[in-house]
Motif scaffolding. Structure first.
Motif, short mmCIF file in Angstrom:
data_model
loop_
_atom_site.label_atom_id
_atom_site.label_comp_id
_atom_site.label_asym_id
_atom_site.label_seq_id
_atom_site.Cartn_x
_atom_site.Cartn_y
_atom_site.Cartn_z
N UNK A 39 2.17 -14.53 5.10
CA UNK A 39 2.96 -13.73 4.15
C UNK A 39 2.04 -12.81 3.33
N UNK A 40 0.91 -13.35 2.93
CA UNK A 40 -0.05 -12.55 2.16
C UNK A 40 -0.61 -11.42 3.02
N UNK A 41 -0.95 -11.72 4.27
CA UNK A 41 -1.46 -10.68 5.17
C UNK A 41 -0.43 -9.59 5.40
N UNK A 42 0.82 -9.97 5.62
CA UNK A 42 1.87 -8.97 5.82
C UNK A 42 2.08 -8.13 4.58
N UNK A 43 1.99 -8.76 3.42
CA UNK A 43 2.15 -8.02 2.16
C UNK A 43 1.05 -6.98 2.00
N UNK A 44 -0.20 -7.40 2.22
CA UNK A 44 -1.31 -6.44 2.10
C UNK A 44 -1.20 -5.33 3.13
N UNK A 45 -0.93 -5.70 4.36
CA UNK A 45 -0.83 -4.68 5.43
C UNK A 45 0.29 -3.69 5.13
N UNK A 46 1.43 -4.20 4.72
CA UNK A 46 2.56 -3.31 4.40
C UNK A 46 2.25 -2.40 3.23
N UNK A 47 1.61 -2.95 2.22
CA UNK A 47 1.27 -2.17 1.03
C UNK A 47 0.28 -1.06 1.37
N UNK A 48 -0.81 -1.44 2.05
CA UNK A 48 -1.83 -0.44 2.38
C UNK A 48 -1.30 0.60 3.36
N UNK A 49 -0.56 0.15 4.36
CA UNK A 49 -0.02 1.09 5.34
C UNK A 49 0.97 2.05 4.68
N UNK A 50 1.84 1.50 3.85
CA UNK A 50 2.82 2.34 3.17
C UNK A 50 2.15 3.38 2.29
N UNK A 51 1.16 2.96 1.53
CA UNK A 51 0.46 3.90 0.65
C UNK A 51 -0.23 4.98 1.48
N UNK A 65 -2.31 12.18 -9.21
CA UNK A 65 -2.98 10.95 -9.59
C UNK A 65 -2.89 9.86 -8.53
N UNK A 66 -2.90 10.20 -7.24
CA UNK A 66 -2.75 9.16 -6.23
C UNK A 66 -3.93 8.19 -6.24
N UNK A 67 -5.12 8.64 -6.58
CA UNK A 67 -6.27 7.72 -6.68
C UNK A 67 -6.06 6.73 -7.82
N UNK A 68 -5.52 7.21 -8.92
CA UNK A 68 -5.21 6.33 -10.05
C UNK A 68 -4.10 5.35 -9.65
N UNK A 69 -3.12 5.83 -8.91
CA UNK A 69 -2.05 4.95 -8.43
C UNK A 69 -2.59 3.89 -7.48
N UNK A 70 -3.54 4.27 -6.63
CA UNK A 70 -4.13 3.30 -5.72
C UNK A 70 -4.88 2.22 -6.51
N UNK A 71 -5.63 2.61 -7.50
CA UNK A 71 -6.34 1.64 -8.34
C UNK A 71 -5.35 0.73 -9.05
N UNK A 72 -4.24 1.28 -9.53
CA UNK A 72 -3.21 0.48 -10.19
C UNK A 72 -2.63 -0.53 -9.20
N UNK A 76 -2.55 -4.60 -9.41
CA UNK A 76 -1.27 -5.29 -9.29
C UNK A 76 -1.37 -6.40 -8.23
N UNK A 77 -1.91 -6.05 -7.06
CA UNK A 77 -2.08 -7.04 -6.00
C UNK A 77 -3.03 -8.15 -6.44
N UNK A 78 -4.10 -7.78 -7.11
CA UNK A 78 -5.07 -8.76 -7.58
C UNK A 78 -4.42 -9.79 -8.51
N UNK A 79 -3.61 -9.31 -9.43
CA UNK A 79 -2.93 -10.24 -10.36
C UNK A 79 -1.97 -11.15 -9.61
N UNK A 80 -1.21 -10.60 -8.68
CA UNK A 80 -0.27 -11.42 -7.92
C UNK A 80 -0.98 -12.45 -7.05
N UNK A 81 -2.04 -12.03 -6.37
CA UNK A 81 -2.79 -12.95 -5.52
C UNK A 81 -3.47 -14.03 -6.36
#
Length: 87
Positions: A39-51, A65-72, A76-81
């Motif tokens: 589930x974690x792998x699918x979440x990361x893959x979906x997030x990165x691919x979508x972005x 500000x897409x670079x700022x959005x990427x950092x955000x 977000x992922x770091x806190x959830x993980x």
């Protein structure tokens, strides 16, 4: 995406496996267990691919500000993980 591999020696399969192994190593660092790993792998893959897909297709037109959005997104992922790994 959705490519069919020609066999165990297919370079796409080999490179994809290395990416997943790297992501698994990162997730283990968060304490993500085997039951939640897929589930974690699918979440990361979906997030990165979508972005990446949105960025490649100029889908972030309303701001520069897409670079700022990427950092955000990474924070977000770091806190959830971190939260899931602590359970």
């Amino acid at each position: 995406m959705g490519a069919r591999f020609t066999g165990p020696d297919d370079p796409l399969l080999q490179s994809g496996s290395r990416v997943l192994e790297s992501m698994e190593a990162v997730l283990r660092g968060y304490g993500i267990g085997e039951q939640e790993m897929v589930h974690a792998l699918r979440t990361l893959r979906s997030t990165f691919h979508g972005f990446a897909s949105l960025q490649a297709s100029d889908g972030f037109q309303w701001s520069d500000d897409s670079e700022e959005s990427f950092a955000w997104m990474i924070r977000f992922l770091d806190r959830g993980l971190t939260d899931i790994g602590l359970r």
